[in-house]
Design a protein around this motif. Structure first.
Motif, PDB file in Angstrom:
ATOM      1  N   LYS A  75       0.562  -1.090  -0.269  1.00  0.00           N
ATOM      2  CA  LYS A  75       0.261   0.145   0.256  1.00  0.00           C
ATOM      3  C   LYS A  75       0.979   1.336   0.106  1.00  0.00           C
ATOM      4  O   LYS A  75       2.116   1.096   0.131  1.00  0.00           O
ATOM      5  N   ALA A  76       0.322   2.907  -0.470  1.00  0.00           N
ATOM      6  CA  ALA A  76       0.913   3.467  -0.631  1.00  0.00           C
ATOM      7  C   ALA A  76       1.714   3.534   0.584  1.00  0.00           C
ATOM      8  O   ALA A  76       2.635   4.596   1.157  1.00  0.00           O
ATOM      9  N   SER A  77       1.252   3.552   1.607  1.00  0.00           N
ATOM     10  CA  SER A  77       1.495   4.251   3.077  1.00  0.00           C
ATOM     11  C   SER A  77       3.434   3.446   3.585  1.00  0.00           C
ATOM     12  O   SER A  77       3.943   4.176   3.826  1.00  0.00           O
ATOM     13  N   VAL A  78       2.825   2.412   3.434  1.00  0.00           N
ATOM     14  CA  VAL A  78       4.482   0.994   3.020  1.00  0.00           C
ATOM     15  C   VAL A  78       5.422   1.697   2.095  1.00  0.00           C
ATOM     16  O   VAL A  78       6.714   2.370   2.376  1.00  0.00           O
ATOM     17  N   ARG A  79       5.052   2.065   0.970  1.00  0.00           N
ATOM     18  CA  ARG A  79       5.766   2.495   0.140  1.00  0.00           C
ATOM     19  C   ARG A  79       5.968   3.835   0.453  1.00  0.00           C
ATOM     20  O   ARG A  79       7.593   4.473   0.195  1.00  0.00           O
ATOM     21  N   GLN A  80       5.828   4.251   1.098  1.00  0.00           N
ATOM     22  CA  GLN A  80       5.322   5.694   1.464  1.00  0.00           C
ATOM     23  C   GLN A  80       7.046   6.577   2.501  1.00  0.00           C
ATOM     24  O   GLN A  80       7.864   6.914   2.366  1.00  0.00           O
ATOM     25  N   SER A  81       6.464   5.359   3.708  1.00  0.00           N
ATOM     26  CA  SER A  81       7.623   5.414   4.832  1.00  0.00           C
ATOM     27  C   SER A  81       8.636   4.510   3.967  1.00  0.00           C
ATOM     28  O   SER A  81      10.163   5.086   4.772  1.00  0.00           O
ATOM     29  N   GLU A  82       9.388   4.237   3.545  1.00  0.00           N
ATOM     30  CA  GLU A  82       9.826   3.405   3.000  1.00  0.00           C
ATOM     31  C   GLU A  82      10.857   3.771   1.785  1.00  0.00           C
ATOM     32  O   GLU A  82      11.982   2.844   1.433  1.00  0.00           O
ATOM     33  N   ARG A  83      10.021   4.514   0.688  1.00  0.00           N
ATOM     34  CA  ARG A  83      10.259   5.205  -0.360  1.00  0.00           C
ATOM     35  C   ARG A  83      10.581   4.194  -1.862  1.00  0.00           C
ATOM     36  O   ARG A  83      11.522   4.302  -1.388  1.00  0.00           O
ATOM     37  N   LYS A  85       9.042   2.322  -4.796  1.00  0.00           N
ATOM     38  CA  LYS A  85       8.399   3.198  -6.148  1.00  0.00           C
ATOM     39  C   LYS A  85       8.201   1.173  -6.722  1.00  0.00           C
ATOM     40  O   LYS A  85       9.581   0.205  -6.619  1.00  0.00           O
ATOM     41  N   ALA A  86       7.528   1.157  -8.331  1.00  0.00           N
ATOM     42  CA  ALA A  86       7.271   0.237  -8.790  1.00  0.00           C
ATOM     43  C   ALA A  86       9.250   0.370  -9.429  1.00  0.00           C
ATOM     44  O   ALA A  86       9.972   1.444 -10.017  1.00  0.00           O
TER      45      ALA A  86
END
Length: 98
Positions: A75-83, A85-86
């Motif tokens: 989910k987006a929050s995980v991707r944002q927290s860990e920086r 991307k695809a």
């Protein structure tokens, strides 16, 4: 508790919504399916805890008919927290409480 650690590439589902997933290696998926036999939820989903970096969240794995593996939604929050991307390939830990 069972723990499985692997590295997987993040990809974006081409349909509506832009969901991001990691396809688990088929050998890991087979072990998880065997360990969780009879515990599938609707649509064949399996409830797990996932960890990437310092981020831990409760989620579900979903069967993938194309590969025969399991898909982990990121989910987006995980991707944002860990920086993330695809195209990134983080180390992922799947935890299963039986």
């Amino acid at each position: 508790m069972l723990r499985y650690e692997m590295q997987g590439g993040i990809w974006v589902y081409p349909g509506k919504g832009g969901w991001h997933f990691i396809t688990l290696p088929t050998d890991v998926a087979a072990r998880i399916k065997a360990a969780m036999a009879g515990l599938a939820r609707p649509w064949g989903s399996l409830g797990v805890t996932a960890v990437i970096g310092k981020t831990k969240w409760t989620t579900s794995l979903f069967p993938d008919k194309t590969t025969g593996s399991l898909l982990l939604p990121v989910k987006a929050s995980v991707r944002q927290s860990e920086r993330l991307k695809a195209g990134d390939a983080p180390i992922v830990t799947i935890e299963i409480a039986l």
